[in-house]
Design a protein around this motif. Sequence first.
Motif, PDB file in Angstrom:
ATOM      1  N   ALA A 103      62.159  28.477  58.316  1.00 46.57           N
ATOM      2  CA  ALA A 103      61.288  29.227  59.224  1.00 46.57           C
ATOM      3  C   ALA A 103      60.102  28.376  59.655  1.00 46.57           C
ATOM      4  CB  ALA A 103      60.791  30.486  58.514  1.00 46.57           C
ATOM      5  N   ARG A 104      59.735  28.523  60.933  1.00 44.87           N
ATOM      6  CA  ARG A 104      58.543  27.840  61.440  1.00 44.87           C
ATOM      7  C   ARG A 104      57.902  28.701  62.523  1.00 44.87           C
ATOM      8  NH1 ARG A 104      59.884  25.204  66.262  1.00 44.87           N
ATOM      9  NH2 ARG A 104      62.118  25.228  66.645  1.00 44.87           N
ATOM     10  N   THR A 105      56.606  28.891  62.393  1.00 44.49           N
ATOM     11  CA  THR A 105      55.858  29.647  63.389  1.00 44.49           C
ATOM     12  C   THR A 105      55.705  28.769  64.624  1.00 44.49           C
ATOM     13  OG1 THR A 105      54.682  30.798  61.624  1.00 44.49           O
ATOM     14  CG2 THR A 105      53.704  30.894  63.826  1.00 44.49           C
ATOM     15  N   VAL A 106      56.016  29.328  65.783  1.00 37.05           N
ATOM     16  CA  VAL A 106      55.977  28.542  67.014  1.00 37.05           C
ATOM     17  C   VAL A 106      54.723  28.882  67.819  1.00 37.05           C
ATOM     18  CG1 VAL A 106      58.456  28.135  67.152  1.00 37.05           C
ATOM     19  CG2 VAL A 106      57.523  30.201  68.175  1.00 37.05           C
ATOM     20  N   GLU A 107      54.303  27.921  68.615  1.00 35.41           N
ATOM     21  CA  GLU A 107      53.096  28.040  69.439  1.00 35.41           C
ATOM     22  C   GLU A 107      53.409  27.580  70.857  1.00 35.41           C
ATOM     23  OE1 GLU A 107      50.313  29.318  68.274  1.00 35.41           O
ATOM     24  OE2 GLU A 107      50.913  29.382  66.169  1.00 35.41           O
ATOM     25  N   GLY A 108      52.459  27.765  71.740  1.00 36.30           N
ATOM     26  CA  GLY A 108      52.524  27.225  73.098  1.00 36.30           C
ATOM     27  C   GLY A 108      53.729  27.701  73.888  1.00 36.30           C
ATOM     28  N   GLU A 109      54.325  26.754  74.630  1.00 41.43           N
ATOM     29  CA  GLU A 109      55.468  27.086  75.488  1.00 41.43           C
ATOM     30  C   GLU A 109      56.654  27.621  74.708  1.00 41.43           C
ATOM     31  OE1 GLU A 109      56.899  24.385  78.502  1.00 41.43           O
ATOM     32  OE2 GLU A 109      54.863  23.617  78.808  1.00 41.43           O
ATOM     33  N   GLU A 110      56.885  27.027  73.535  1.00 39.27           N
ATOM     34  CA  GLU A 110      58.020  27.494  72.731  1.00 39.27           C
ATOM     35  C   GLU A 110      57.797  28.946  72.309  1.00 39.27           C
ATOM     36  OE1 GLU A 110      60.961  25.999  69.164  1.00 39.27           O
ATOM     37  OE2 GLU A 110      58.876  25.329  69.102  1.00 39.27           O
ATOM     38  N   ARG A 111      56.565  29.288  71.938  1.00 40.64           N
ATOM     39  CA  ARG A 111      56.276  30.669  71.573  1.00 40.64           C
ATOM     40  C   ARG A 111      56.487  31.588  72.772  1.00 40.64           C
ATOM     41  NH1 ARG A 111      53.148  34.914  71.979  1.00 40.64           N
ATOM     42  NH2 ARG A 111      52.805  36.217  70.135  1.00 40.64           N
ATOM     43  N   ALA A 112      56.015  31.161  73.936  1.00 44.04           N
ATOM     44  CA  ALA A 112      56.163  31.984  75.143  1.00 44.04           C
ATOM     45  C   ALA A 112      57.638  32.255  75.443  1.00 44.04           C
ATOM     46  CB  ALA A 112      55.480  31.306  76.329  1.00 44.04           C
ATOM     47  N   GLU A 113      58.484  31.244  75.296  1.00 45.17           N
ATOM     48  CA  GLU A 113      59.922  31.425  75.536  1.00 45.17           C
ATOM     49  C   GLU A 113      60.522  32.424  74.543  1.00 45.17           C
ATOM     50  OE1 GLU A 113      61.792  27.583  75.381  1.00 45.17           O
ATOM     51  OE2 GLU A 113      60.558  26.799  77.008  1.00 45.17           O
ATOM     52  N   THR A 130      49.211  44.798  72.249  1.00 44.64           N
ATOM     53  CA  THR A 130      47.986  45.393  72.798  1.00 44.64           C
ATOM     54  C   THR A 130      47.200  46.165  71.740  1.00 44.64           C
ATOM     55  OG1 THR A 130      49.010  47.482  73.492  1.00 44.64           O
ATOM     56  CG2 THR A 130      49.090  45.636  75.065  1.00 44.64           C
ATOM     57  N   LYS A 131      47.822  46.496  70.624  1.00 41.97           N
ATOM     58  CA  LYS A 131      47.172  47.275  69.569  1.00 41.97           C
ATOM     59  C   LYS A 131      46.374  46.429  68.588  1.00 41.97           C
ATOM     60  CE  LYS A 131      50.586  50.997  69.280  1.00 41.97           C
ATOM     61  NZ  LYS A 131      51.510  51.671  68.358  1.00 41.97           N
ATOM     62  N   THR A 132      46.497  45.111  68.653  1.00 38.37           N
ATOM     63  CA  THR A 132      45.861  44.253  67.665  1.00 38.37           C
ATOM     64  C   THR A 132      45.153  43.082  68.321  1.00 38.37           C
ATOM     65  OG1 THR A 132      46.210  42.990  65.619  1.00 38.37           O
ATOM     66  CG2 THR A 132      47.969  42.891  67.262  1.00 38.37           C
ATOM     67  N   ASP A 133      44.117  42.586  67.657  1.00 38.67           N
ATOM     68  CA  ASP A 133      43.404  41.410  68.150  1.00 38.67           C
ATOM     69  C   ASP A 133      44.090  40.113  67.730  1.00 38.67           C
ATOM     70  OD1 ASP A 133      41.446  42.952  69.376  1.00 38.67           O
ATOM     71  OD2 ASP A 133      40.182  42.987  67.590  1.00 38.67           O
ATOM     72  N   ARG A 134      44.946  40.181  66.698  1.00 40.99           N
ATOM     73  CA  ARG A 134      45.622  38.949  66.256  1.00 40.99           C
ATOM     74  C   ARG A 134      46.782  38.641  67.197  1.00 40.99           C
ATOM     75  NH1 ARG A 134      50.510  39.874  63.173  1.00 40.99           N
ATOM     76  NH2 ARG A 134      50.811  42.115  62.954  1.00 40.99           N
ATOM     77  N   GLN A 135      47.052  37.368  67.389  1.00 39.38           N
ATOM     78  CA  GLN A 135      48.253  37.017  68.137  1.00 39.38           C
ATOM     79  C   GLN A 135      49.426  37.215  67.180  1.00 39.38           C
ATOM     80  OE1 GLN A 135      49.316  32.884  69.208  1.00 39.38           O
ATOM     81  NE2 GLN A 135      49.660  33.698  71.270  1.00 39.38           N
ATOM     82  N   ILE A 136      50.362  38.045  67.573  1.00 40.43           N
ATOM     83  CA  ILE A 136      51.509  38.331  66.718  1.00 40.43           C
ATOM     84  C   ILE A 136      52.339  37.058  66.576  1.00 40.43           C
ATOM     85  CG2 ILE A 136      53.663  39.622  66.548  1.00 40.43           C
ATOM     86  CD1 ILE A 136      52.187  41.983  67.881  1.00 40.43           C
ATOM     87  N   PRO A 137      52.555  36.621  65.329  1.00 41.07           N
ATOM     88  CA  PRO A 137      53.342  35.400  65.129  1.00 41.07           C
ATOM     89  C   PRO A 137      54.814  35.577  65.491  1.00 41.07           C
ATOM     90  CG  PRO A 137      51.975  35.853  63.210  1.00 41.07           C
ATOM     91  CD  PRO A 137      51.933  37.081  64.080  1.00 41.07           C
ATOM     92  N   VAL A 138      55.351  34.541  66.103  1.00 39.00           N
ATOM     93  CA  VAL A 138      56.777  34.459  66.386  1.00 39.00           C
ATOM     94  C   VAL A 138      57.288  33.294  65.537  1.00 39.00           C
ATOM     95  CG1 VAL A 138      58.543  34.042  68.124  1.00 39.00           C
ATOM     96  CG2 VAL A 138      56.487  35.339  68.726  1.00 39.00           C
ATOM     97  N   VAL A 139      58.290  33.592  64.725  1.00 36.50           N
ATOM     98  CA  VAL A 139      58.824  32.613  63.787  1.00 36.50           C
ATOM     99  C   VAL A 139      60.262  32.307  64.158  1.00 36.50           C
ATOM    100  CG1 VAL A 139      59.289  32.108  61.364  1.00 36.50           C
ATOM    101  CG2 VAL A 139      57.328  33.547  61.986  1.00 36.50           C
ATOM    102  N   VAL A 140      60.555  31.054  64.414  1.00 30.50           N
ATOM    103  CA  VAL A 140      61.917  30.631  64.725  1.00 30.50           C
ATOM    104  C   VAL A 140      62.590  30.216  63.425  1.00 30.50           C
ATOM    105  CG1 VAL A 140      63.316  28.882  65.902  1.00 30.50           C
ATOM    106  CG2 VAL A 140      61.425  29.996  67.103  1.00 30.50           C
TER     107      VAL A 140
END
Length: 144
Positions: A103-113, A130-140
């Motif tokens: 598992a790896r948390t993705v950022e930037g363009e990869e996260r957007a995709e 929209t319910k939270t101030d944290r950026q919800i992590p996306v993990v590939v």
Amino acid sequence: MPLEGEHKPGTWQWANDHVARIEGSGGTEGLDLNGMPVVVLWTRGRKTGAIRKGPVMKVQHGDRYAVVASKGGDPKHPDWYLNLVADPHVTLQDGPEVRDYVARTVEGEERAEWWARAVEAYPPYEEYQTKTDRQIPVVVLDPV
């Protein structure tokens, strides 16, 4: 090789029941939640070392998956996310197939995709953000 060790059920009984249904059927039943496909994510508990299993929405692209640490828009990360940050070796069950991933948390363009794929697979993710101030992590999850 799937994660090994004692399995310790979580605190959400509905999730434990869902995992038991999937595993008890050999991965042929319980493969959806409210009509949306799910997979079972296994992590190693960062405090206990026990195996934790939970249903997560299925977001797949090729041989990789993504898991979204939304917790319904809660201000805190779900425990499973903290577990895989501490130990990125995870196991995923998709139907009858059980495989290991890193598992790896993705950022930037990869996260957007991957975020776009996740929202397409499970539209409520957009509302959760929209319910939270944290950026919800996306993990590939990359296959081992």
